[in-house]
Design an enzyme around this catalytic site. Structure first.
Site, PDB file in Angstrom:
ATOM      1  N   CYS A   9       1.406   2.826   1.241  1.00  0.00           N
ATOM      2  CA  CYS A   9       2.767   2.483   0.813  1.00  0.00           C
ATOM      3  C   CYS A   9       3.035   3.226  -0.500  1.00  0.00           C
ATOM      4  O   CYS A   9       2.462   4.294  -0.738  1.00  0.00           O
ATOM      5  CB  CYS A   9       2.960   0.977   0.697  1.00  0.00           C
ATOM      6  SG  CYS A   9       2.011   0.175  -0.618  1.00  0.00           S
ATOM      7  N   ARG A  15       2.347  -4.016   0.091  1.00  0.00           N
ATOM      8  CA  ARG A  15       2.333  -3.803   1.542  1.00  0.00           C
ATOM      9  C   ARG A  15       1.037  -3.229   2.077  1.00  0.00           C
ATOM     10  O   ARG A  15       0.433  -3.795   2.992  1.00  0.00           O
ATOM     11  CB  ARG A  15       3.495  -2.888   1.957  1.00  0.00           C
ATOM     12  CG  ARG A  15       4.842  -3.524   1.822  1.00  0.00           C
ATOM     13  CD  ARG A  15       5.944  -2.532   2.052  1.00  0.00           C
ATOM     14  NE  ARG A  15       5.984  -1.577   0.935  1.00  0.00           N
ATOM     15  CZ  ARG A  15       6.802  -0.555   0.857  1.00  0.00           C
ATOM     16  NH1 ARG A  15       7.658  -0.313   1.823  1.00  0.00           N
ATOM     17  NH2 ARG A  15       6.794   0.243  -0.191  1.00  0.00           N
ATOM     18  N   ASP A 122       9.768  -3.032   0.930  1.00  0.00           N
ATOM     19  CA  ASP A 122       8.892  -3.347  -0.196  1.00  0.00           C
ATOM     20  C   ASP A 122       9.296  -4.686  -0.819  1.00  0.00           C
ATOM     21  O   ASP A 122      10.433  -4.837  -1.266  1.00  0.00           O
ATOM     22  CB  ASP A 122       9.002  -2.233  -1.246  1.00  0.00           C
ATOM     23  CG  ASP A 122       7.920  -2.288  -2.304  1.00  0.00           C
ATOM     24  OD1 ASP A 122       7.162  -3.280  -2.345  1.00  0.00           O
ATOM     25  OD2 ASP A 122       7.834  -1.324  -3.085  1.00  0.00           O
TER      26      ASP A 122
END
Length: 155
Positions: A9, A15, A122
């Site tokens: 990410c 994440r 996000d």
């Protein structure tokens, strides 16, 4: 030989960190016949930063310990060491392939691998509930990814 899956990410504190630990838990519970190794990194990550408090808490609610996670910035050697690079968004994939063209054929969005074609947003600086939602999405998408991988490998 174990299949090496790298989740990627932006900062590697939310994440991708949660995805690597969720992936390991899902693989162990639902696909124990296959051997997988999981890691994570961030395209813009600082080095050695702990996972966000919310990520740690959300996974603790699932009996997964994320306290020892430390962020890593994506490096060129990770391409060679990974069998599959799983990014969270289409823009991550575009950035990764522009910077590391040798990742072509190894880098996919989680949505591509699950079949949903969705991006995983996000949750950074969001509410606890947003982190729970993100973890639920990751869990579902990773499960579908494994199911699709199993179908492909059975052919």
């Amino acid at each position: 030989m174990a299949k090496k899956i790298l989740f990627v990410c932006t900062g590697n504190t939310c994440r991708s960190a949660m995805a690597a630990y969720l992936g390991a838990a899902i693989a162990q519970k639902h696909f124990p016949q296959n051997e997988y190794l999981f890691d994570s990194a961030g395209l813009m990550a600082g080095e050695n930063v702990p996972a966000s408090a919310e990520s740690i808490s959300v996974l603790a609610d699932r009996c997964i310990d994320l306290k020892n996670h430390r962020s890593k910035c994506f490096r060129e050697e990770m391409v060679e060491k990974s069998d599959i690079i799983v990014v969270m968004t289409k823009s991550h994939k575009q950035f990764l392939l522009e910077k590391f063209p040798q990742a072509m054929g190894k880098a996919y969005t989680l949505g591509e691998l699950s079949g949903s074609n969705m991006d995983v947003a996000d949750p950074y600086c969001g509410s606890y509930d947003l982190y729970v939602k993100t973890a639920n999405i990751l869990n579902e998408e990773i499960m579908k990814m494994f199911e699709n991988m199993e179908k492909t490998e059975d052919k």
